[in-house]
Design a protein around this motif. Structure first.
Motif, PDB file in Angstrom:
ATOM      1  N   SER A 220      64.817  53.404  46.504  1.00  0.00           N
ATOM      2  CA  SER A 220      63.768  54.353  46.885  1.00  0.00           C
ATOM      3  C   SER A 220      62.392  53.801  46.561  1.00  0.00           C
ATOM      4  O   SER A 220      61.430  54.006  47.321  1.00  0.00           O
ATOM      5  CB  SER A 220      63.988  55.698  46.190  1.00  0.00           C
ATOM      6  N   GLN A 221      62.273  53.083  45.429  1.00  0.00           N
ATOM      7  CA  GLN A 221      61.007  52.459  45.081  1.00  0.00           C
ATOM      8  C   GLN A 221      60.625  51.387  46.100  1.00  0.00           C
ATOM      9  O   GLN A 221      59.471  51.289  46.521  1.00  0.00           O
ATOM     10  CB  GLN A 221      61.101  51.845  43.686  1.00  0.00           C
ATOM     11  N   LEU A 222      61.599  50.583  46.498  1.00  0.00           N
ATOM     12  CA  LEU A 222      61.338  49.540  47.483  1.00  0.00           C
ATOM     13  C   LEU A 222      60.866  50.135  48.801  1.00  0.00           C
ATOM     14  O   LEU A 222      59.891  49.672  49.407  1.00  0.00           O
ATOM     15  CB  LEU A 222      62.603  48.711  47.707  1.00  0.00           C
ATOM     16  N   ILE A 223      61.514  51.190  49.236  1.00  0.00           N
ATOM     17  CA  ILE A 223      61.145  51.847  50.491  1.00  0.00           C
ATOM     18  C   ILE A 223      59.731  52.415  50.402  1.00  0.00           C
ATOM     19  O   ILE A 223      58.927  52.273  51.335  1.00  0.00           O
ATOM     20  CB  ILE A 223      62.165  52.951  50.828  1.00  0.00           C
ATOM     21  N   SER A 224      59.408  53.046  49.269  1.00  0.00           N
ATOM     22  CA  SER A 224      58.089  53.658  49.124  1.00  0.00           C
ATOM     23  C   SER A 224      56.980  52.607  49.117  1.00  0.00           C
ATOM     24  O   SER A 224      55.901  52.826  49.669  1.00  0.00           O
ATOM     25  CB  SER A 224      58.026  54.504  47.847  1.00  0.00           C
ATOM     26  N   VAL A 225      57.254  51.446  48.502  1.00  0.00           N
ATOM     27  CA  VAL A 225      56.259  50.369  48.511  1.00  0.00           C
ATOM     28  C   VAL A 225      56.090  49.811  49.922  1.00  0.00           C
ATOM     29  O   VAL A 225      54.971  49.546  50.379  1.00  0.00           O
ATOM     30  CB  VAL A 225      56.665  49.261  47.528  1.00  0.00           C
ATOM     31  N   ALA A 226      57.206  49.651  50.626  1.00  0.00           N
ATOM     32  CA  ALA A 226      57.157  49.059  51.966  1.00  0.00           C
ATOM     33  C   ALA A 226      56.333  49.893  52.937  1.00  0.00           C
ATOM     34  O   ALA A 226      55.677  49.359  53.830  1.00  0.00           O
ATOM     35  CB  ALA A 226      58.573  48.891  52.498  1.00  0.00           C
ATOM     36  N   GLU A 227      56.359  51.212  52.764  1.00  0.00           N
ATOM     37  CA  GLU A 227      55.667  52.098  53.703  1.00  0.00           C
ATOM     38  C   GLU A 227      54.168  51.854  53.749  1.00  0.00           C
ATOM     39  O   GLU A 227      53.533  52.037  54.790  1.00  0.00           O
ATOM     40  CB  GLU A 227      55.947  53.561  53.320  1.00  0.00           C
ATOM     41  N   SER A 228      53.587  51.448  52.623  1.00  0.00           N
ATOM     42  CA  SER A 228      52.132  51.282  52.577  1.00  0.00           C
ATOM     43  C   SER A 228      51.712  49.843  52.307  1.00  0.00           C
ATOM     44  O   SER A 228      50.538  49.564  52.101  1.00  0.00           O
ATOM     45  CB  SER A 228      51.555  52.174  51.466  1.00  0.00           C
ATOM     46  N   TYR A 229      52.669  48.947  52.365  1.00  0.00           N
ATOM     47  CA  TYR A 229      52.442  47.592  51.867  1.00  0.00           C
ATOM     48  C   TYR A 229      51.295  46.839  52.547  1.00  0.00           C
ATOM     49  O   TYR A 229      50.374  46.342  51.880  1.00  0.00           O
ATOM     50  CB  TYR A 229      53.730  46.780  51.981  1.00  0.00           C
ATOM     51  N   ALA A 230      51.328  46.720  53.870  1.00  0.00           N
ATOM     52  CA  ALA A 230      50.329  45.888  54.548  1.00  0.00           C
ATOM     53  C   ALA A 230      48.905  46.417  54.374  1.00  0.00           C
ATOM     54  O   ALA A 230      48.017  45.664  53.926  1.00  0.00           O
ATOM     55  CB  ALA A 230      50.684  45.733  56.020  1.00  0.00           C
ATOM     56  N   PRO A 231      48.621  47.680  54.705  1.00  0.00           N
ATOM     57  CA  PRO A 231      47.239  48.140  54.538  1.00  0.00           C
ATOM     58  C   PRO A 231      46.785  48.130  53.085  1.00  0.00           C
ATOM     59  O   PRO A 231      45.615  47.841  52.801  1.00  0.00           O
ATOM     60  CB  PRO A 231      47.262  49.572  55.096  1.00  0.00           C
ATOM     61  N   MET A 232      47.710  48.438  52.173  1.00  0.00           N
ATOM     62  CA  MET A 232      47.340  48.455  50.763  1.00  0.00           C
ATOM     63  C   MET A 232      46.906  47.077  50.288  1.00  0.00           C
ATOM     64  O   MET A 232      45.927  46.923  49.553  1.00  0.00           O
ATOM     65  CB  MET A 232      48.517  48.954  49.923  1.00  0.00           C
ATOM     66  N   HIS A 233      47.612  46.039  50.745  1.00  0.00           N
ATOM     67  CA  HIS A 233      47.284  44.697  50.268  1.00  0.00           C
ATOM     68  C   HIS A 233      46.122  44.062  51.029  1.00  0.00           C
ATOM     69  O   HIS A 233      45.444  43.183  50.486  1.00  0.00           O
ATOM     70  CB  HIS A 233      48.537  43.820  50.287  1.00  0.00           C
ATOM     71  N   LYS A 234      45.866  44.505  52.243  1.00  0.00           N
ATOM     72  CA  LYS A 234      44.633  44.097  52.914  1.00  0.00           C
ATOM     73  C   LYS A 234      43.423  44.580  52.107  1.00  0.00           C
ATOM     74  O   LYS A 234      42.444  43.851  51.920  1.00  0.00           O
ATOM     75  CB  LYS A 234      44.586  44.663  54.337  1.00  0.00           C
ATOM     76  N   ALA A 235      43.500  45.826  51.628  1.00  0.00           N
ATOM     77  CA  ALA A 235      42.418  46.373  50.812  1.00  0.00           C
ATOM     78  C   ALA A 235      42.349  45.671  49.452  1.00  0.00           C
ATOM     79  O   ALA A 235      41.256  45.368  48.950  1.00  0.00           O
ATOM     80  CB  ALA A 235      42.615  47.876  50.626  1.00  0.00           C
ATOM     81  N   TYR A 236      43.505  45.393  48.878  1.00  0.00           N
ATOM     82  CA  TYR A 236      43.562  44.769  47.557  1.00  0.00           C
ATOM     83  C   TYR A 236      42.928  43.376  47.561  1.00  0.00           C
ATOM     84  O   TYR A 236      42.305  42.968  46.581  1.00  0.00           O
ATOM     85  CB  TYR A 236      45.022  44.683  47.114  1.00  0.00           C
ATOM     86  N   HIS A 237      43.043  42.678  48.647  1.00  0.00           N
ATOM     87  CA  HIS A 237      42.483  41.332  48.770  1.00  0.00           C
ATOM     88  C   HIS A 237      40.971  41.327  48.531  1.00  0.00           C
ATOM     89  O   HIS A 237      40.398  40.297  48.134  1.00  0.00           O
ATOM     90  CB  HIS A 237      42.792  40.785  50.166  1.00  0.00           C
ATOM     91  N   GLN A 238      40.314  42.477  48.754  1.00  0.00           N
ATOM     92  CA  GLN A 238      38.857  42.560  48.624  1.00  0.00           C
ATOM     93  C   GLN A 238      38.405  43.042  47.248  1.00  0.00           C
ATOM     94  O   GLN A 238      37.207  43.085  46.969  1.00  0.00           O
ATOM     95  CB  GLN A 238      38.312  43.530  49.686  1.00  0.00           C
ATOM     96  N   VAL A 239      39.335  43.403  46.374  1.00  0.00           N
ATOM     97  CA  VAL A 239      38.977  43.998  45.084  1.00  0.00           C
ATOM     98  C   VAL A 239      38.624  42.911  44.071  1.00  0.00           C
ATOM     99  O   VAL A 239      39.322  41.896  43.971  1.00  0.00           O
ATOM    100  CB  VAL A 239      40.134  44.869  44.538  1.00  0.00           C
ATOM    101  N   SER A 240      37.573  43.127  43.324  1.00  0.00           N
ATOM    102  CA  SER A 240      37.127  42.151  42.331  1.00  0.00           C
ATOM    103  C   SER A 240      37.348  42.684  40.920  1.00  0.00           C
ATOM    104  O   SER A 240      37.299  43.889  40.673  1.00  0.00           O
ATOM    105  CB  SER A 240      35.649  41.810  42.526  1.00  0.00           C
TER     106      SER A 240
END
Length: 313
Positions: A220-240
């Motif tokens: 269930s944790q894996l599924i929940s992470v997968a649902e938001s993975y791409a947009p979440m990490h696109k945003a994370y790439h910009q965080v300092s």
């Protein structure tokens, strides 16, 4: 991109299913060590054993605190001490028990208050339905510390996926976090658009398999992470990371990747890039270690946390 798994890794793959996506990696494999690119770089000699725990410290037991936040209850485990509070945050799919072999030695070495906790759906904490949201994770950690009365001088130790929580949390609370130790952590420089796409595609089979048995907490944790993975990490790439907060980055020699030298090198490069982006950052290579540095090199992890706690205390 092909993934190569040795037969001996088959049983291990199931255990690491969540880490496969949350870290954007697969089971650990052998790679070559990376030359540092940060402001400082150390390569300590391998040492697998944690320091012996003196008798006086062996009776210290964590106390369970159940904390309410946004409609769910979270389990925080506190081993009382003095000086800066050291908060240990485990990676994707792991609860507070991940640190059970670290806490006694760390408490003995520093005398500090040690705090571990279970994120939603893990350990003793209640599950939260829907996609995993790093902002909610930051809220959970912040609320827990505030309700425990921890308002300053936190040394935040984050493994794997918890590096993402640490980055957002520290950016929002630079006055609370006095220093951080990032243990083979997921860091912003890794997540270019190209790498996100590669990792999502590589780990889709693990997500599909998890959906066949979503009642299992790891699935269930894996599924929940997968649902938001791409947009979440696109945003994370910009965080300092805030320049005011020093950080030690421990990168494993083998990284979370198995059979993919390209991704392994990108993981190490991301650690070096992060260290080079700001002042008071140190890169440490855990020689001989898999991604599970706290398991493989506990003495090294305790040593680096102790140095940070002493410097910030």
């Amino acid at each position: 991109m092909a993934r190569i798994h040795a037969p001996g890794h088959r049983a291990h793959r199931a255990h690491r299913a969540l880490a496969a996506l949350a870290l954007l990696a697969v089971s650990a494999g052998s790679v070559t060590a990376c030359g540092g690119g940060g402001s400082a770089h150390r390569e300590p000699a391998p040492s697998a054993s944690a320091p012996a725990v003196p008798e006086a410290h062996r009776t210290a037991e964590p106390e369970l605190h159940m904390i309410d936040n946004d409609g769910h209850r979270l389990a925080f485990h506190v081993t009382e001490g003095h000086g800066p509070a050291i908060v240990l945050d485990a990676g994707g799919g792991e609860d507070s028990s991940y640190w059970k072999d670290i806490v006694p030695g760390l408490h003995a070495a520093t005398g500090a208050t040690i705090i571990t906790y279970d994120r939603p759906g893990l350990g003793k904490s209640e599950a939260v339905p829907g996609a995993w949201d790093v902002r909610s994770a930051v809220s959970d950690l912040g609320t827990g510390l505030r309700k425990l009365g921890v308002t300053q001088d936190v040394v935040l130790v984050s493994h794997s996926q918890a590096g993402e929580i640490a980055t957002y949390f520290t950016k929002e609370n630079p006055e609370l976090v006095s220093g951080s130790v990032l243990v083979d952590a997921s860091l912003p420089p890794l997540y270019t658009d190209e790498e996100i796409a590669r990792l999502v595609a590589a780990n889709q089979p693990a997500v599909d398999a998890a959906k066949k048995d979503p009642s299992q907490p790891r699935n269930s944790q894996l599924i929940s992470v997968a649902e938001s993975y791409a947009p979440m990490h696109k945003a994370y790439h910009q965080v300092s990371w805030p320049d005011a907060v020093p950080a030690t980055v421990i990168v494993s020699e083998k990284t979370p990747f198995d059979g993919s030298p390209e991704d392994a090198q990108l993981w190490r490069d991301a650690a070096a890039s992060f260290v080079g982006q700001g002042p008071d950052r140190t890169l440490v290579t855990a020689k001989g270690s898999s991604h599970d540095v706290p398991k493989d090199r506990p003495a090294l992890v305790i040593e680096e946390i102790g140095k940070m706690a002493a410097a910030r205390g």
